[in-house]
Every structure is written in C-alpha cells, then in structure tokens.
Design a protein around this motif. Structure first.
Motif, short mmCIF file in Angstrom:
data_model
loop_
_atom_site.label_atom_id
_atom_site.label_comp_id
_atom_site.label_asym_id
_atom_site.label_seq_id
_atom_site.Cartn_x
_atom_site.Cartn_y
_atom_site.Cartn_z
N ARG A 85 -0.66 6.40 1.42
CA ARG A 85 -1.07 5.90 2.73
C ARG A 85 -0.77 6.93 3.80
O ARG A 85 0.12 7.77 3.64
CB ARG A 85 -0.38 4.57 3.05
N TRP A 110 -9.44 11.72 -5.13
CA TRP A 110 -9.06 10.80 -4.06
C TRP A 110 -10.23 9.86 -3.73
O TRP A 110 -11.39 10.27 -3.77
CB TRP A 110 -8.72 11.57 -2.79
N LEU A 124 -3.65 -2.86 -5.82
CA LEU A 124 -2.36 -2.83 -5.14
C LEU A 124 -2.19 -4.17 -4.44
O LEU A 124 -2.86 -4.43 -3.43
CB LEU A 124 -2.27 -1.68 -4.13
N ILE A 130 1.53 -2.54 -8.26
CA ILE A 130 0.34 -1.82 -8.70
C ILE A 130 0.00 -2.27 -10.12
O ILE A 130 0.88 -2.52 -10.95
CB ILE A 130 0.56 -0.29 -8.65
N ALA A 185 -12.21 2.63 -2.65
CA ALA A 185 -11.17 1.67 -2.28
C ALA A 185 -11.74 0.58 -1.38
O ALA A 185 -12.64 0.83 -0.57
CB ALA A 185 -10.03 2.38 -1.57
N TRP A 234 -1.59 5.07 -5.36
CA TRP A 234 -1.94 4.75 -3.99
C TRP A 234 -1.05 5.56 -3.05
O TRP A 234 0.16 5.69 -3.30
CB TRP A 234 -1.74 3.26 -3.70
N TYR A 254 -5.03 3.44 3.50
CA TYR A 254 -4.55 3.50 2.13
C TYR A 254 -5.60 4.19 1.25
O TYR A 254 -6.79 3.83 1.29
CB TYR A 254 -4.25 2.11 1.60
N TYR A 255 -5.14 5.17 0.48
CA TYR A 255 -6.02 5.94 -0.39
C TYR A 255 -5.62 5.74 -1.85
O TYR A 255 -4.42 5.79 -2.18
CB TYR A 255 -5.89 7.44 -0.08
N CYS A 256 -6.60 5.54 -2.70
CA CYS A 256 -6.29 5.52 -4.13
C CYS A 256 -6.53 6.91 -4.71
O CYS A 256 -7.23 7.74 -4.12
CB CYS A 256 -7.13 4.48 -4.86
N CYS A 273 -9.46 -0.49 -6.18
CA CYS A 273 -10.03 0.85 -6.25
C CYS A 273 -10.87 0.92 -7.52
O CYS A 273 -10.34 0.90 -8.63
CB CYS A 273 -8.93 1.90 -6.27
#
Length: 121
Positions: free
Chosen positions: A37, A111, A80, A69, A5, A35, A93-95, A21
């Motif tokens: 968070r 992740w 995003l 998205i 990301a 996504w 923020y994680y994809c 990502c």
C-alpha cells in the motif's frame, strides 16, 4: 501476468473490506502473491504475502491480527480481508506476484494497478 485489483472503497473506522486481485495471462499458481500500500506522501510499503501453496503467510506488524491474505489458485485470485480498519490504513492498495524468500521478504515481478481504500474516523 496481468493483475487487476478491486474491492476498495470508503469505510468507517472499525469496518471491514475485502480486496480481490484477479490474474490473467499466466497462471499464478507458482508465484508468491502479495499486497502493498501507498499512502499520500509516503513510500509504498509491504502489507502481506502468501506462498504459491498458500501454506505460509506473512504480514506487516501494523496489520497483523486484522488483515488476512488468502488465495484461490483455481480462480487465479488472491484476497485481502481487512477488518478493524483504522484511518491510518487509508492508502492505495496494490497486489503483486513474484518471489517470496524464507525470511518472508516478497520481491514482486508484477504489479496490479491499485485500488483506493479510505477509512474515515
């Protein structure tokens, strides 16, 4: 699948950011992407998800109408686009890549490492 990301940063309230990502190791074309968070002291929460075809998208109520998205399977990348940012959007923020059922529940199998988004008031 490895997910990387990027695109986070510091922005003023009302501003915009676009997170990216990039996936490697295996094509993401058959995975739903999403996504999440996580704000300090809070649990990780769902933000948005998109089917492998890109035809269906799902959003948390808190971001609906402000975040979008999208995905480019040819580039193995999911995006995003965030606009109208608020201080409460501040989080890591994680994809993710995984499954998406017909109710819109996304269950990640993979992740990314996270990117920090900070919104100042």
């Amino acid at each position: 699948v490895q997910l990387q990301a990027s695109g986070g940063g510091l922005v003023q309230a009302g501003g915009s950011l676009r997170l990216s990502c990039a996936a490697s190791g295996r094509t993401i074309s058959r995975y739903a992407m999403g996504w999440f968070r996580q704000a300090p002291g809070k649990e990780r929460e769902f933000v948005a998800a998109i089917r492998w075809s890109g035809g269906d998208t799902y959003y948390a109520d808190s971001v609906k109408g402000r975040f979008t998205i999208s995905r480019d399977n040819a580039k193995s990348t999911v995006y995003l686009q965030m606009s109208g940012l608020k201080p409460e959007d501040t989080a890591v923020y994680y994809c993710s890549a995984g499954k998406l059922d017909f109710s819109g529940t996304h269950r990640p199998d993979y992740w990314g490492q996270g990117t920090q988004v900070t919104v100042s008031s």
